[in-house]
Write an enzyme that holds these catalytic residues in place. Structure first.
Site, short mmCIF file in Angstrom:
data_model
loop_
_atom_site.label_atom_id
_atom_site.label_comp_id
_atom_site.label_asym_id
_atom_site.label_seq_id
_atom_site.Cartn_x
_atom_site.Cartn_y
_atom_site.Cartn_z
N GLY A 212 0.81 -1.22 0.00
CA GLY A 212 0.00 0.00 0.00
C GLY A 212 0.84 1.27 0.00
N PRO B 44 -1.69 -13.19 5.47
CG PRO B 44 -1.68 -13.21 7.80
CD PRO B 44 -2.24 -12.49 6.62
CB SER C 45 -3.91 -8.06 -0.45
OG SER C 45 -4.40 -6.91 0.18
CD GLU D 173 2.12 -3.29 -7.31
OE1 GLU D 173 1.22 -2.47 -7.45
OE2 GLU D 173 3.03 -3.44 -8.17
CD GLN E 52 22.97 -15.48 -7.76
OE1 GLN E 52 23.32 -14.87 -8.75
NE2 GLN E 52 23.81 -16.19 -7.01
CG PHE F 180 11.81 -19.14 -2.76
CD1 PHE F 180 10.69 -19.18 -1.94
CD2 PHE F 180 12.01 -20.19 -3.66
CE1 PHE F 180 9.78 -20.22 -2.03
CE2 PHE F 180 11.11 -21.25 -3.74
CZ PHE F 180 9.99 -21.26 -2.92
CB CYS G 224 5.03 -12.87 -2.58
SG CYS G 224 4.15 -11.33 -2.34
CG PHE H 196 12.85 -11.46 1.76
CD1 PHE H 196 12.28 -10.28 2.21
CD2 PHE H 196 12.70 -11.80 0.43
CE1 PHE H 196 11.59 -9.45 1.34
CE2 PHE H 196 12.00 -10.99 -0.45
CZ PHE H 196 11.45 -9.80 0.01
C1 UDX Z 1 8.25 -11.31 -5.42
C2 UDX Z 1 7.96 -11.14 -6.92
O1 UDX Z 1 9.21 -10.99 -7.61
C3 UDX Z 1 7.08 -9.92 -7.14
O2 UDX Z 1 6.72 -9.82 -8.52
C4 UDX Z 1 5.81 -10.07 -6.30
O3 UDX Z 1 4.99 -8.92 -6.43
C5 UDX Z 1 6.15 -10.29 -4.84
O4 UDX Z 1 7.03 -11.41 -4.71
P1 UDX Z 1 9.86 -10.18 -3.65
O5 UDX Z 1 9.44 -11.30 -2.77
O6 UDX Z 1 9.79 -8.79 -3.13
O7 UDX Z 1 8.99 -10.18 -4.99
O8 UDX Z 1 11.38 -10.40 -4.10
P2 UDX Z 1 12.11 -11.30 -5.22
O9 UDX Z 1 13.14 -10.47 -5.85
O10 UDX Z 1 11.16 -11.96 -6.13
O11 UDX Z 1 12.88 -12.39 -4.35
C6 UDX Z 1 12.20 -13.37 -3.59
C7 UDX Z 1 13.19 -14.33 -2.99
O12 UDX Z 1 13.82 -15.13 -3.99
C8 UDX Z 1 14.33 -13.66 -2.22
O13 UDX Z 1 14.59 -14.38 -1.03
C9 UDX Z 1 15.51 -13.75 -3.17
O14 UDX Z 1 16.75 -13.74 -2.52
C10 UDX Z 1 15.23 -15.08 -3.85
N1 UDX Z 1 15.84 -15.21 -5.18
C11 UDX Z 1 15.44 -14.39 -6.18
C12 UDX Z 1 16.80 -16.19 -5.40
O15 UDX Z 1 17.15 -16.96 -4.49
N2 UDX Z 1 17.32 -16.32 -6.66
C13 UDX Z 1 16.95 -15.52 -7.69
O16 UDX Z 1 17.47 -15.71 -8.82
C14 UDX Z 1 15.98 -14.52 -7.45
P1 ADP Z 2 1.91 -6.21 2.46
O1 ADP Z 2 3.30 -6.72 2.27
O2 ADP Z 2 0.89 -7.09 1.80
O3 ADP Z 2 1.75 -4.77 2.14
P2 ADP Z 2 2.01 -5.52 5.29
O4 ADP Z 2 1.89 -6.42 6.48
O5 ADP Z 2 3.30 -4.83 5.03
O6 ADP Z 2 1.57 -6.42 4.03
O7 ADP Z 2 0.89 -4.39 5.36
C1 ADP Z 2 -0.46 -4.61 5.57
C2 ADP Z 2 -0.97 -3.48 6.48
O8 ADP Z 2 -2.40 -3.58 6.52
C3 ADP Z 2 -0.50 -3.55 7.93
O9 ADP Z 2 0.16 -2.34 8.27
C4 ADP Z 2 -1.80 -3.74 8.75
O10 ADP Z 2 -1.77 -3.03 9.97
C5 ADP Z 2 -2.83 -3.14 7.80
N1 ADP Z 2 -4.21 -3.58 8.03
C6 ADP Z 2 -4.66 -4.85 8.22
N2 ADP Z 2 -6.00 -4.86 8.35
C7 ADP Z 2 -6.42 -3.57 8.23
C8 ADP Z 2 -7.71 -2.92 8.27
N3 ADP Z 2 -8.83 -3.61 8.44
N4 ADP Z 2 -7.75 -1.58 8.11
C9 ADP Z 2 -6.61 -0.86 7.94
N5 ADP Z 2 -5.37 -1.42 7.87
C10 ADP Z 2 -5.28 -2.75 8.03
#
Ligand code: UDX
Ligand code: ADP
Length: 499
Positions: free
Chosen positions: A36, A112, A150, A181, A287, A292, A296, A358
């Site tokens: 967000g 989660p 989300s 996203e 890599q 990972f 996500c 991570f």
């Molecule tokens: C991922 C997706 O890439 C993104 O499109 C989605 O919106 C959310 O999830 P993120 O989790 O932020 O993004 O990071 P990303 O760069 O994808 O890496 C995820 C994990 O994979 C990390 O732990 C990274 O170290 C690992 N990774 C990534 C590897 O081990 N090898 C690689 O080649 C690439």
């Molecule tokens: P993401 O990686 O999906 O953005 P985060 O945990 O970083 O997840 O963020 C989600 C946010 O949503 C948290 O800050 C949490 O407090 C907030 N949240 C959860 N439920 C509600 C709700 N009902 N109204 C407003 N905010 C909320």
């Protein structure tokens, strides 16, 4: 869509429903987290005429967004927020007021993995989404475009629609869109400014198409039309899960190859390069490493397996489950390699852990492989000195003391020290293990580090980022993933492997 009271000629009161507003003027984002916060900052930055209100239930989080120290670390985010905050970007705890005023609502709350009941450990917990939907239904006096941002299980939009339909005030008809996203943490701003694509799923009806067009216009401020892909809601939801599962699958594939490399003498970097130069395969996400992490990949692949099981597709579920199993194996393998190399015991030995997030350029620790490497080493009685450039000290302890990580939190307190610098972390250690690929670890003064470590000093490079030859010349015993380094072996972890 607005409910208006229309006085008919015969003076009878008549309820009429108006369609959603075609132009987005005010956005309310529910959830000020990793998705967000950055997403809305970019919308505000690129659409100065749209007012963007980001809300959260956490007062602390909102205070941080309104301060000089933002709650998340993301390169270039500070500058964007500074430019827009107070202009057309606002952060508030007042979720209800923001919903009332907005004509487009982004749901960006956390989803989660469930820790209880049906689907425990696999299905996504939609309680925060449900709560957000109920709040929208309760407080809205006008029809809104409700956008599911989300990452959610397929058909989650249907649940939102059902909740909205069952609870809205008369005459109101919200439109629900799926707009997953794809930003990656650490490169969120770059990804948001220049996305590969924007996906918008909606109802295949005139109202649905209007809502899609309104959201497309928002992105149209900076994203080329060809990159905005529209489709039905379920395709959009499944596309997001599939994209993450495909990416995770590539990492598990190369990690599986890394194990073969170690057993045979092949070099995983060379193999990845050779494989990746095939234009049909491509070089990204090959890599090898310690597995990972992140909010996500693990969650979404588990979610996909749960979906397959629910759809009575056990073979498909087993296929995706293997991606997770391989990831678990890789984390465990790295920890085992450390123990085996250090003469089969790390009990009471000090080990420096460099990196806890991570991946680099984020302070996020969700599902970080470093957590599991630490867990396995702690189970072996190792003393850990942990350093990460961006993760808060409390956050590291919180992760390691979770019940699923440690049965004895007091013991964790005894065995773990969090350090302010890498040089502090390596003080008096037998080994150092690189668990996150932070650039600063490449630039450390390894001669000084060598002098400060106990002998023989071990380096375990879990991310393949260090100059192994240079380290060996200094005198380190170096181990990494997916390749055997030429040296007289102090030990061979895979002693019975093919030579
Ligand atoms: C991922 C997706 O890439 C993104 O499109 C989605 O919106 C959310 O999830 P993120 O989790 O932020 O993004 O990071 P990303 O760069 O994808 O890496 C995820 C994990 O994979 C990390 O732990 C990274 O170290 C690992 N990774 C990534 C590897 O081990 N090898 C690689 O080649 C690439
Ligand atoms: P993401 O990686 O999906 O953005 P985060 O945990 O970083 O997840 O963020 C989600 C946010 O949503 C948290 O800050 C949490 O407090 C907030 N949240 C959860 N439920 C509600 C709700 N009902 N109204 C407003 N905010 C909320």
């Amino acid at each position: 869509m607005k409910v208006v009271l229309v006085f008919q000629p015969k003076n009878t009161l008549h309820l009429e429903t108006m369609s959603i507003e075609k132009k987005v003027r005010k956005i309310c984002c529910i959830g000020a987290g990793y998705v967000g916060g950055p997403t809305c900052s970019i919308i505000a930055y690129k659409c100065p005429e749209i007012q963007v209100m980001v809300t959260d239930v956490s007062q602390e989080r909102i205070n941080q967004w309104n301060s000089d120290k933002l709650p998340i670390y993301e390169p270039d985010l500070d500058d964007i927020v500074k430019e827009c905050r107070g202009r057309n970007l606002f952060f508030s705890i007042d979720v209800e007021q923001a919903i009332k005023e907005a004509n487009l609502i982004l749901i960006s709350v956390n989803t989660p993995t469930k820790t209880y009941g049906m689907g425990k450990g696999r299905a996504a917990d939609l309680k925060y989404i449900e709560l957000a939907a109920r709040t929208i239904a309760r407080v809205s006096d006008q029809s809104k475009i409700v956008v599911e941002k989300s990452t959610v299980p397929v058909k989650a939009a249907e649940s939102i629609i059902n909740i909205l339909k069952a609870n809205v005030k008369p005459g109101i008809r919200h439109q629900v869109l799926s707009n997953p996203e794809f930003l990656s943490e650490g490169t969120a701003i770059r990804d948001l400014l220049n996305p590969d694509r924007v996906l918008i799923g909606g109802e295949q009806s005139p109202d649905g198409q209007e809502a899609i067009a309104a959201l497309s216009d928002v992105y149209g401020h900076w994203v080329k039309k060809e990159k905005i892909i529209t489709m039905n809601t379920w395709s959009s939801e499944l596309s997001k899960l599939s994209a993450n599962a495909f990416l995770a699958q590539r990492i598990s594939s190369i990690n599986a190859i890394s194990a073969i490399c170690e057993a045979t003498g092949a070099d995983v970097t060379e193999v990845a390069h050779a494989v990746g130069t095939d234009t049909r395969i491509g070089s990204k996400f090959l890599q090898a490493g310690i597995g990972f992490g992140g909010s996500c990949f693990v969650k979404d692949v588990l979610n996909l397996t749960y979906l397959c099981e629910s759809l009575n597709l056990p073979e498909v579920a087993a296929y995706w489950q293997q991606i997770i199993d391989m990831n678990e194996y890789q984390k465990r393998r790295f920890a085992d390699q450390i123990v085996k190399c250090m003469f089969n015991t790390v009990s009471n030995k000090k080990i420096a852990i460099l990196g806890f997030s991570f991946k680099k350029n984020t302070g996020d620790t969700r599902e970080s492989p470093a957590i599991y490497v630490c867990k396995y080493l702690l189970e072996e009685g190792a003393k850990l000195q942990i350093y990460d450039p961006k993760v808060n000290h409390d956050q590291i302890m919180w992760e390691l003391m979770k019940p699923e990580i440690s049965e004895n939190p007091e013991r964790v307190k005894e065995l773990v020290e969090i350090c302010d610098s890498p040089y502090h972390a390596i003080e008096g250690t037998h080994a150092l293990a690189v668990c996150t690929e932070w650039d600063e670890f490449k630039e450390l003064d390894y001669k000084t580090i060598y002098n400060k470590m106990l002998k023989p000093p071990f380096i375990f490079d879990g991310r393949l980022i260090l100059d192994h030859k240079m380290l060996q010349e200094i005198g380190f015993h170096v181990e990494t993933i997916g390749k055997r380094l030429s040296r007289p072996p102090v030990c061979r972890p895979y002693a019975n492997s093919v030579q």
